[in-house]
Design an enzyme around this catalytic site. Structure first.
Site, PDB file in Angstrom:
ATOM      1  N   LYS A  58       4.643   0.548 -29.598  1.00  0.00           N
ATOM      2  CA  LYS A  58       4.635   1.415 -29.998  1.00  0.00           C
ATOM      3  C   LYS A  58       3.358   1.822 -30.603  1.00  0.00           C
ATOM      4  CE  LYS A  58       7.099   5.410 -29.337  1.00  0.00           C
ATOM      5  NZ  LYS A  58       7.891   6.486 -27.963  1.00  0.00           N
ATOM      6  N   ASP A 103      17.376  -9.107 -25.927  1.00  0.00           N
ATOM      7  CA  ASP A 103      18.605  -9.275 -25.470  1.00  0.00           C
ATOM      8  C   ASP A 103      19.411  -8.387 -24.257  1.00  0.00           C
ATOM      9  OD1 ASP A 103      19.706 -10.240 -27.710  1.00  0.00           O
ATOM     10  OD2 ASP A 103      20.895  -9.345 -28.544  1.00  0.00           O
ATOM     11  N   ASP A 114      12.783  -8.466 -30.267  1.00  0.00           N
ATOM     12  CA  ASP A 114      14.858  -8.960 -30.709  1.00  0.00           C
ATOM     13  C   ASP A 114      15.401  -7.635 -29.426  1.00  0.00           C
ATOM     14  OD1 ASP A 114      16.638  -9.509 -31.736  1.00  0.00           O
ATOM     15  OD2 ASP A 114      16.694  -8.405 -33.874  1.00  0.00           O
ATOM     16  N   ASP A 163       9.032   2.178 -25.034  1.00  0.00           N
ATOM     17  CA  ASP A 163      10.171   2.491 -24.464  1.00  0.00           C
ATOM     18  C   ASP A 163       9.777   2.508 -23.743  1.00  0.00           C
ATOM     19  OD1 ASP A 163       7.968   3.957 -25.434  1.00  0.00           O
ATOM     20  OD2 ASP A 163       8.938   5.764 -25.213  1.00  0.00           O
ATOM     21  N   TYR A 219      11.920  -6.727 -40.656  1.00  0.00           N
ATOM     22  CA  TYR A 219      12.702  -8.088 -41.080  1.00  0.00           C
ATOM     23  C   TYR A 219      11.842  -8.897 -42.486  1.00  0.00           C
ATOM     24  CZ  TYR A 219      14.592  -7.882 -36.319  1.00  0.00           C
ATOM     25  OH  TYR A 219      15.388  -7.267 -35.539  1.00  0.00           O
TER      26      TYR A 219
END
Ligand code: NAI
Length: 338
Positions: free
Chosen positions: A174, A235, A231, A207, A127
């Site tokens: 990750k 959601d 983010d 993941d 970002y």
């Protein structure tokens, strides 16, 4: 005590849900003086830097009052002006994004008893907005991870867990692939975790975390993530309890905090009186706790739960027939008597 709060109503359904939240807060008995301002600077279409998209008066108001309630702002996809949301968070250094995700009675969801808090780093990662075209057909986007920001968000998460009686934190990463960037995030979090032996600490690759949370969300307590994974996973978590219309969020920094709904401007229903203000109301509840107004926060929460349990005046997105106005009236009518 009287509070002065900056209200940034936002765009699309923003003004509708902001007006509803304002009505409920004013009816809850808490004394709030509102400063209502638009967050976006005028003529931002050609703006290139983050600061240029912001209305300076709005930023000044949030700095002065140290707290704001905000409706959603539209962001152009692939091109156009920069995100006002991201610029606000950056300019006020609102480094922690807090998203509690819980079931609401009567809202259709895949799981019961979900009670997960997502703590997302809010200032860096992909970002940073540092993108450029290397040669035609090849672009580069820079993922910035710093020890300072990673340590700061980790301390926030562990302090939050301690304060709220939470037992377990999972750091999500990750680092098996992004060994340097996510590696630095993980090393920084581990160093903080060492100092909080009372909180159980675990790590999960992003993941796998996504798969685990849709199989059994109840195994999680607090999730701590860098910006992009945060983010996506917040959601995803909202989807487990009925979607973006029913979860709150706070963007918290040292000098200011902005509480906002997680959903967007919903252009498909904007101006039609159909928007569900629940997310902004729940964000208002977070804001009231932040302001030390726990009693008013609990009154609103009880009223909301009552309206959802009865199910007669809920909005279309959660299976009801009510519009914004009817729902808001019902919440106010459901306030517990003092
Ligand atoms: P969206 O959240 O605006 O809409 C997705 C779907 O959910 C739509 O069908 C919409 O009608 C519904 N929905 C969302 N909020 C609702 C509510 N309160 N009540 C009832 N239904 C609701 O997401 P979308 O379409 O991806 O984004 C639209 C715009 O919003 C974009 O410009 C995006 O950049 C912006 N956005 C802003 C955010 C913010 O200000 N924090 C967050 C997410 C998106």
């Amino acid at each position: 005590m009287k509070h002065t709060v900056t209200l940034l109503p936002g765009e699309g359904i923003g003004p509708e849900v902001a007006a509803a939240a304002q009505r409920v807060l004013d009816a809850s008995g808490v004394q709030i003086e509102w400063e209502v301002l638009g967050a976006r600077a005028e003529n931002t279409n050609k703006a290139t830097t983050g600061a240029e998209v912001l209305n300076a008066a709005a930023i000044e108001s949030v700095r002065r009052n140290r707290v704001a309630l905000k409706g959603p702002m539209a962001t152009a996809i692939a091109g156009g002006a920069r995100s006002v949301n991201v610029a606000l968070r950056k300019s006020l250094d609102l480094y922690a994004n807090l998203r509690p995700v819980k079931n609401l009675p009567g809202v259709k969801s895949h799981f019961d008893g979900v009670d997960v808090v997502i703590v997302r780093e809010n200032t860096e990662d992909l970002y940073s907005g540092l993108e450029h075209e290397v040669v035609p057909g090849v672009v580069e986007s820079l993922k910035i991870i710093t020890e300072k920001a990673s340590t700061r968000i980790a301390k926030f998460a562990f302090e939050y867990a301690r304060k709220m009686g939470r037992k377990k934190i999972h750091a999500i990463h990750k680092a098996n692939i992004m060994k340097l960037s996510d590696g630095l995030f993980l090393h920084s979090v581990r160093a903080v975790a060492e100092k909080y032996k009372d909180i159980e600490y675990q790590e999960l690759i992003v993941d796998n975390a996504c798969m685990q949370i849709v199989i059994n969300p109840n195994q999680f307590d607090v999730l701590l993530l860098p910006n992009l994974y945060g983010d996506v996973m917040s959601d995803l978590a909202a989807g487990l309890v009925g979607g973006l219309g029913v979860v709150p969020s706070g963007n918290i920094g040292i000098e200011a905090a902005i509480f906002e709904a997680v959903h967007g401007t919903a252009p498909d229903i904007a101006g039609k009186g159909l928007a569900n203000p629940t997310a902004l109301l729940m964000s208002s509840i977070l804001m009231l706790h932040h302001l030390g107004e726990a009693a008013a926060a609990e009154r609103i929460e009880k009223a909301l739960i009552k309206v959802y349990k009865e199910g007669k005046h809920v909005t279309r997105d959660v299976g009801g027939k009510a519009g914004t106005q009817e729902f808001t009236d019902a919440v106010i009518a459901a306030f517990p008597h003092a």
